[in-house]
Design a protein around this motif. Structure first.
Motif, mmCIF file in Angstrom:
data_model
loop_
_atom_site.group_PDB
_atom_site.id
_atom_site.type_symbol
_atom_site.label_atom_id
_atom_site.label_comp_id
_atom_site.label_asym_id
_atom_site.label_seq_id
_atom_site.Cartn_x
_atom_site.Cartn_y
_atom_site.Cartn_z
ATOM 1 N N LYS A 41 0.801 -1.238 0.000
ATOM 2 C CA LYS A 41 0.000 0.000 0.000
ATOM 3 C C LYS A 41 0.831 1.285 0.000
ATOM 4 N N SER A 42 2.035 1.163 -0.528
ATOM 5 C CA SER A 42 2.931 2.330 -0.536
ATOM 6 C C SER A 42 3.136 2.909 -1.932
ATOM 7 N N ILE A 114 14.394 0.006 -6.762
ATOM 8 C CA ILE A 114 13.701 1.262 -6.422
ATOM 9 C C ILE A 114 12.826 0.945 -5.216
ATOM 10 N N TYR A 115 13.103 1.574 -4.112
ATOM 11 C CA TYR A 115 12.318 1.334 -2.894
ATOM 12 C C TYR A 115 11.392 2.539 -2.697
ATOM 13 N N THR A 116 10.086 2.282 -2.775
ATOM 14 C CA THR A 116 9.111 3.363 -2.577
ATOM 15 C C THR A 116 8.494 3.218 -1.193
ATOM 16 N N ALA A 117 8.593 4.277 -0.409
ATOM 17 C CA ALA A 117 8.007 4.265 0.939
ATOM 18 C C ALA A 117 6.911 5.327 1.022
ATOM 19 N N LYS A 121 1.295 6.330 8.396
ATOM 20 C CA LYS A 121 -0.103 6.520 8.819
ATOM 21 C C LYS A 121 -1.040 6.347 7.622
ATOM 22 N N ASP A 122 -0.646 6.891 6.480
ATOM 23 C CA ASP A 122 -1.467 6.702 5.269
ATOM 24 C C ASP A 122 -1.391 5.248 4.784
ATOM 25 N N THR A 123 -0.224 4.643 4.946
ATOM 26 C CA THR A 123 -0.081 3.238 4.571
ATOM 27 C C THR A 123 -1.042 2.392 5.405
ATOM 28 N N THR A 180 9.682 8.386 -2.377
ATOM 29 C CA THR A 180 8.469 8.266 -1.556
ATOM 30 C C THR A 180 7.210 8.522 -2.384
ATOM 31 N N TYR A 181 6.134 7.959 -1.885
ATOM 32 C CA TYR A 181 4.800 8.175 -2.465
ATOM 33 C C TYR A 181 4.502 9.671 -2.485
ATOM 34 N N GLU A 182 4.888 10.341 -1.423
ATOM 35 C CA GLU A 182 4.607 11.775 -1.294
ATOM 36 C C GLU A 182 5.313 12.569 -2.389
ATOM 37 N N GLU A 183 6.558 12.140 -2.679
ATOM 38 C CA GLU A 183 7.351 12.808 -3.721
ATOM 39 C C GLU A 183 6.714 12.563 -5.103
#
Ligand code: A3P
Length: 284
Positions: A41-42, A114-117, A121-123, A180-183
């Motif tokens: 879920k990331s 590629i590691y996506t975090a 809390k959203d995860t 990151t997901y946010e990025e």
């Protein structure tokens, strides 16, 4: 429904001891392989889509005709050999595996990871809905109970904290891009260029535009090859919660009470102790 493999929970609908052993001990990583590694879920499906589109120079044909799980298959699932062993290089491969279960041959290769975090809390919120809609996972129960399970790692693929710390722990031993997901959400184009640079792929502006457009939340929500509508309701009941649910940052604020958020922060700081990195979500 579940199995426990060296202390970590895996869903048995797609994993067994044989598939996990295959991934860890027998799968041969090639130097040209590109891995999409995430805690669930990331942004796994999102990165599957981005990588497919980059690989096909922005041409969306494949990303609209073949399901994401076939294009960028999970190495730990039972279907892995069928999908991967005959595939030409460079192979695009997904994994949710904690680093200790990853193919050993990665560490003797030049493969790229590629590691996506994502904000945990959203995860958590996304995972809660995923448990709710998935026929192969138990009912998550009350959010408070599920939160306790999440914080103690009693969920599929184990602890979010261990996953992240484990992968960050090998960043100097493997060729790893941390994103990151946010990025991805804040700067989709910049993120696509970053991934292109990392995997050594040059795309012109038009191709980059196409990657960005075809990997937007709207486009992926409508695309049958990414929205999991091909999966029967008994496995994923999208009437309960769509797979492409909200696709935003900060949805946790709609779910956490002040006390839950404070408790989460205490556990977070304890578990992330001595990690000399600041994350985008640390500010929110
Ligand atoms: P939400 O449940 O918060 O909406 P994964 O693919 O790792 O299972 O992650 C699924 C999460 O990523 C879901 O989060 C889903 O909506 C979100 N997602 C998938 N594609 C996305 C995109 N293109 N843009 C933003 N979010 C996306």
């Amino acid at each position: 429904m579940y199995m426990i493999h060296r202390g970590v929970i895996f869903p048995t609908n797609s994993h067994d001891e044989e598939s996990l052993d295959y991934a860890e001990n027998r799968f041969q990583v090639w130097d040209e392989d590109i891995f999409n590694v995430t805690y669930p879920k990331s942004g796994t499906t999102w990165m599957q889509q981005i990588l497919t589109l980059i690989h096909s120079n922005g041409d969306p044909t494949l990303s609209r005709s073949v399901p994401s799980w076939e294009r960028v298959p999970w190495i730990e699932q039972r279907t892995a050999h069928g999908y991967l062993e005959t595939r030409p290089s460079p192979r695009l491969i997904t994994s949710h595996l904690p680093v200790q279960f990853f193919p050993k041959s990665l560490f003797h290769s030049k493969a790229k990871v590629i590691y996506t975090a994502r904000n945990p809390k959203d995860t958590f919120v996304s995972l809660y809905h995923f448990y709710n809609m998935s026929g192969f996972l138990e009912d998550p129960g009350a959010t408070q109970d599920f939160l306790n399970k999440f914080l103690s790692g009693e969920v599929i693929y184990g602890s979010w904290f261990d996953h992240l710390r484990g992968w960050l722990g090998v960043k100097d031993k493997v060729n790893l891009l941390f994103i990151t997901y946010e990025e991805l959400l804040q700067d989709p184009r910049g993120s696509v260029i970053k991934v292109c640079n990392f995997i050594g792929k040059k795309l012109d502006d038009k191709a980059i535009d196409s990657v960005v457009e075809n990997s937007s939340f709207k486009s992926m929500k409508e695309n049958q090859m990414t929205n999991y509508s091909l999966v029967p309701d008994s496995i994923m009941n999208q009437k309960k919660s769509p797979f492409m649910r909200k696709g935003i940052c900060g949805d946790w604020k709609n779910y956490f009470t002040v006390a839950e958020s404070e408790h989460f922060d205490v556990v977070y700081h304890e578990k992330m102790r001595n990690l000399d990195i600041s994350f985008t979500w640390d500010k929110n």
